[in-house]
Scaffold this active site. Sequence first.
Site, mmCIF file in Angstrom:
data_model
loop_
_atom_site.group_PDB
_atom_site.id
_atom_site.type_symbol
_atom_site.label_atom_id
_atom_site.label_comp_id
_atom_site.label_asym_id
_atom_site.label_seq_id
_atom_site.Cartn_x
_atom_site.Cartn_y
_atom_site.Cartn_z
ATOM 1 N N GLU A 252 -7.524 4.491 7.330
ATOM 2 C CA GLU A 252 -7.206 6.424 6.590
ATOM 3 C C GLU A 252 -8.617 6.390 6.365
ATOM 4 O O GLU A 252 -8.858 7.484 6.469
ATOM 5 C CB GLU A 252 -5.748 6.033 6.424
ATOM 6 C CG GLU A 252 -4.415 6.080 7.086
ATOM 7 C CD GLU A 252 -3.198 5.832 6.870
ATOM 8 O OE1 GLU A 252 -3.008 5.917 4.835
ATOM 9 O OE2 GLU A 252 -2.758 4.834 7.558
ATOM 10 N N GLY B 260 1.952 2.363 10.866
ATOM 11 C CA GLY B 260 2.797 3.605 10.463
ATOM 12 C C GLY B 260 3.302 4.265 11.769
ATOM 13 O O GLY B 260 3.995 5.253 11.873
ATOM 14 N N GLU C 164 -5.617 -4.929 10.325
ATOM 15 C CA GLU C 164 -4.824 -3.939 10.323
ATOM 16 C C GLU C 164 -5.300 -2.907 11.972
ATOM 17 O O GLU C 164 -5.927 -2.264 11.691
ATOM 18 C CB GLU C 164 -4.575 -3.681 9.549
ATOM 19 C CG GLU C 164 -4.687 -3.453 7.938
ATOM 20 C CD GLU C 164 -3.472 -2.281 7.328
ATOM 21 O OE1 GLU C 164 -2.398 -2.666 6.589
ATOM 22 O OE2 GLU C 164 -4.765 -1.662 6.749
ATOM 23 N N LYS D 204 0.325 3.950 -0.188
ATOM 24 C CA LYS D 204 -0.682 5.426 0.432
ATOM 25 C C LYS D 204 -0.740 6.582 -0.562
ATOM 26 O O LYS D 204 -0.445 6.268 -1.719
ATOM 27 C CB LYS D 204 0.043 5.884 1.681
ATOM 28 C CG LYS D 204 -0.111 4.608 2.625
ATOM 29 C CD LYS D 204 -0.054 5.252 4.082
ATOM 30 C CE LYS D 204 -0.012 3.823 4.932
ATOM 31 N NZ LYS D 204 0.035 3.808 6.041
ATOM 32 N N SER E 116 2.937 -2.331 10.057
ATOM 33 C CA SER E 116 4.367 -1.763 11.154
ATOM 34 C C SER E 116 5.276 -3.144 10.264
ATOM 35 O O SER E 116 6.328 -3.372 11.103
ATOM 36 C CB SER E 116 4.678 -1.482 12.144
ATOM 37 O OG SER E 116 4.211 -0.343 12.338
ATOM 38 N N HIS F 184 -9.487 1.374 4.132
ATOM 39 C CA HIS F 184 -8.052 1.404 4.757
ATOM 40 C C HIS F 184 -8.951 1.939 6.010
ATOM 41 O O HIS F 184 -9.728 2.778 6.039
ATOM 42 C CB HIS F 184 -7.362 1.588 3.668
ATOM 43 C CG HIS F 184 -5.746 1.390 4.649
ATOM 44 N ND1 HIS F 184 -5.540 2.823 5.916
ATOM 45 C CD2 HIS F 184 -4.989 1.182 4.812
ATOM 46 C CE1 HIS F 184 -4.561 2.541 6.179
ATOM 47 N NE2 HIS F 184 -3.900 1.210 5.645
ATOM 48 N N ASN G 229 1.084 -1.454 0.099
ATOM 49 C CA ASN G 229 0.132 -0.391 0.273
ATOM 50 C C ASN G 229 0.724 0.910 0.463
ATOM 51 O O ASN G 229 1.278 1.731 1.089
ATOM 52 C CB ASN G 229 -0.945 -0.108 1.376
ATOM 53 C CG ASN G 229 -1.813 1.479 1.298
ATOM 54 O OD1 ASN G 229 -2.184 2.259 0.462
ATOM 55 N ND2 ASN G 229 -2.636 1.383 2.614
#
Length: 258
Positions: free
Chosen positions: A101, A177, A171, A16, A216, A99, A14
């Site tokens: 985010e 991150g 996730e 991003k 991570s 996701h 990903n």
Amino acid sequence: MMFAMSRRPCIAANWKMNKSISEADDFLDEFLPTQSAEGPEVVICPTYLALARVAERCAGTPVRSAAQNMYFEDSGAFTGEVSAPMLLELGVDGVILGHSERRQYFGETDPALARKVRRALSAGLMPILCVGESLEQRECGDTESVLSGQVLADLAEVHTDDLDRVVIAYEPIWAIGTGVTATTDQAQEAIHFIRNLLRSRDPEMAERVRILYGGSVKPDNAAELMSQPDIDGALVGGAALDPAGFGAIVDASRGSGS
Ligand code: PEP
């Protein structure tokens, strides 16, 4: 009843909101020659702007491409959105949906995701559906209720026969991150819980659905995570920006088919 089932690992990058078209080219120049048809399914998810180039360059190679989002309608007055037919036209293979985010910053909801997952499947795209709890939810003991709420709602419109065409990525938001990886036990436990949820819909299908871990993942923790019985690969953010590092994660998954 137990079903002996082998699931092909999947490792997805990903990117991003990173990498221009020329940076994507640089990555592919280094990465594509290292990939072979054996081993895990490898998927690269660039921005929309680099997607056509990545899809074109991955065509005829073992590496696949996917978008990071899409809308459930095919066309119309939906400024800023792209649709499943548009992705298909580029030769894209899949799409990340839900996701964290997008859920956190862009108001993605479970009812919309249910429609997006259904539309991706009907278009022949592989949805990579992301689910996961926040740190606060984990600390309150709500991890399982959050996961079951998301998984059941987001897959509500998927016919049972199509369940194994969905890839789920667990996730935990607190691991994305942050450099904090879930422990192997935490990841296995949550993913096992998700597989049990799927068993309640169809025991045989539950054995076929690939469930990835994301948060991570790095070259040095990937092998241990993927050695777990229910973990079928990884969705990788930061560590997937570097071709050598991402290649090392792909290599770590070889032989981890469960
Ligand atoms: C992600 O964005 O899906 C992700 C897992 O990011 P990172 O690997 O950087 O934690």
